[in-house]
Motif scaffolding. Sequence first.
Motif, short mmCIF file in Angstrom:
data_model
loop_
_atom_site.label_atom_id
_atom_site.label_comp_id
_atom_site.label_asym_id
_atom_site.label_seq_id
_atom_site.Cartn_x
_atom_site.Cartn_y
_atom_site.Cartn_z
N VAL A 293 4.43 2.58 4.78
CA VAL A 293 5.92 2.08 5.00
C VAL A 293 6.36 1.62 3.72
CG1 VAL A 293 5.23 1.46 7.44
CG2 VAL A 293 5.16 -0.49 5.61
N ALA A 294 5.60 1.41 2.79
CA ALA A 294 6.27 1.07 1.33
C ALA A 294 7.02 2.27 0.89
CB ALA A 294 5.00 0.85 0.18
N ALA A 295 8.36 1.75 0.12
CA ALA A 295 9.08 2.64 -0.41
C ALA A 295 8.36 3.89 -1.38
CB ALA A 295 10.13 2.20 -1.22
N VAL A 296 7.68 3.33 -2.04
CA VAL A 296 6.67 3.96 -3.17
C VAL A 296 5.24 3.41 -2.82
CG1 VAL A 296 6.31 4.94 -5.54
CG2 VAL A 296 8.67 4.08 -4.67
N THR A 297 4.33 4.52 -2.74
CA THR A 297 3.14 4.06 -2.58
C THR A 297 2.27 4.94 -3.50
OG1 THR A 297 3.04 3.50 -0.15
CG2 THR A 297 0.99 4.01 -0.94
N VAL A 298 1.32 4.26 -4.21
CA VAL A 298 0.69 5.05 -5.11
C VAL A 298 -0.91 5.05 -4.63
CG1 VAL A 298 -0.19 5.42 -7.79
CG2 VAL A 298 1.94 4.44 -7.09
N VAL A 299 -1.51 6.34 -4.71
CA VAL A 299 -2.87 6.53 -4.26
C VAL A 299 -3.51 7.14 -5.45
CG1 VAL A 299 -4.68 7.49 -2.80
CG2 VAL A 299 -2.44 6.69 -1.79
#
Length: 408
Positions: A293-299
């Motif tokens: 749900v974060a605007a930008v998610t980094v995996v």
Amino acid sequence: MSLSAAGPGGPARPVLALADDLSGAAETAVALHSPGRIVLGPVPAPAPPAPGESLVLDLDSRQLPAADAARAVRDATLAAVDGTVLFKKVDSLLRGNLAAEAAAYAQGARGVVIATALPPAMRSVRGGVVHLDGVPLHETAAWRAETRPAPRSVAEALGGLPTAPVPLPAVRGAFGALRETLRACFAQGRHPVCDAETEADLDAIAAAALELGPGVRLLGTGGLAGAVGRLLGTGGTHSPAPAHADRPLLVVVGTAEPAARAQVAHLLADGAHQVPLTTRELLHSPQRLRPPVAAVTVVRITGAASPALSRRLVAALAESVADAARDCDLVLTGGETARRVLDVLRITDLRPAGQIHHGAVLSRTPDGRSVVTRPGSYGGADSLRRIVRALRPAPVRPVPTDPTGVAP
């Protein structure tokens, strides 16, 4: 020295390009500067490009056994129709099944013109040796993630393919003289390996090769593809416009390059949310992430692993993000990572839309989503920040997530 996109009285020439990984295919597609598409192959019989268009096939052959990679290249060349310019994209660090694929690509050709310099990334060829910012490739750490040592020259990387060197003075000589030098190499049954340091050098090489007519094929980096695009391109790609920010943006970093940590740190400073996945988790107890749900998610992958396990790790990473990625725009670093993620999402073709910075290519999926691919070894510390800001010009506003980093 200019070369028209069309022959006398004829339509613009189509280009069929073959790449061994997805980030290279995307780099090539945008460099060709023509309307076109990227097809995630291999496919049995792809529709050939129309006049003035380009078709880039990602053969996904970088990690295949050499014989399988060679077969994929041979089969793909059959898609070329009369008048098509054939281009084989190779890694600027000479990685992959270069010898096997080059030998297969040369079959049936009058000759193959080879130029592996990539000036925008400070990668030149002098004396037949690839240099990274002035240092010979085999003296750098660029092959640290490979299971074998770096080749000492382009000719060595090409294995048994008969080659002949074309030094820089010949490349920079009179246009007609360079063309005749290439022709003489073909007459001797050898394929010219051209020195180059600048885009002007690559322009000269591409123009001379294309002047030699049917049966001559090109093999090189995205730099040589750019030269072909400047000669034959019809303006099919451009600087990408900002995407609609109505979807979450998922950044998947599968590269083992040390620079990736600094690139991610810039995103976190801007408010992105991080989900680190350890190599142990991915190899022994992988979990599927729920949609962010974060605007930008980094995996990203953390922890060290043997190069021999890299393909298993990337496949596990793709499976882990599959559910989370289905309704997201995507930023995918590393060609293997990009291909595996798109495979699990069943995305089989892309339309290149433009380039954010060198090697960071924006494409659109058939359902309208944005996908940015970028080789793992490209970009400075601000690379991911630049990509995200191009896709999401408004500041990122962090959204709370649970302590595991997976959205509730």
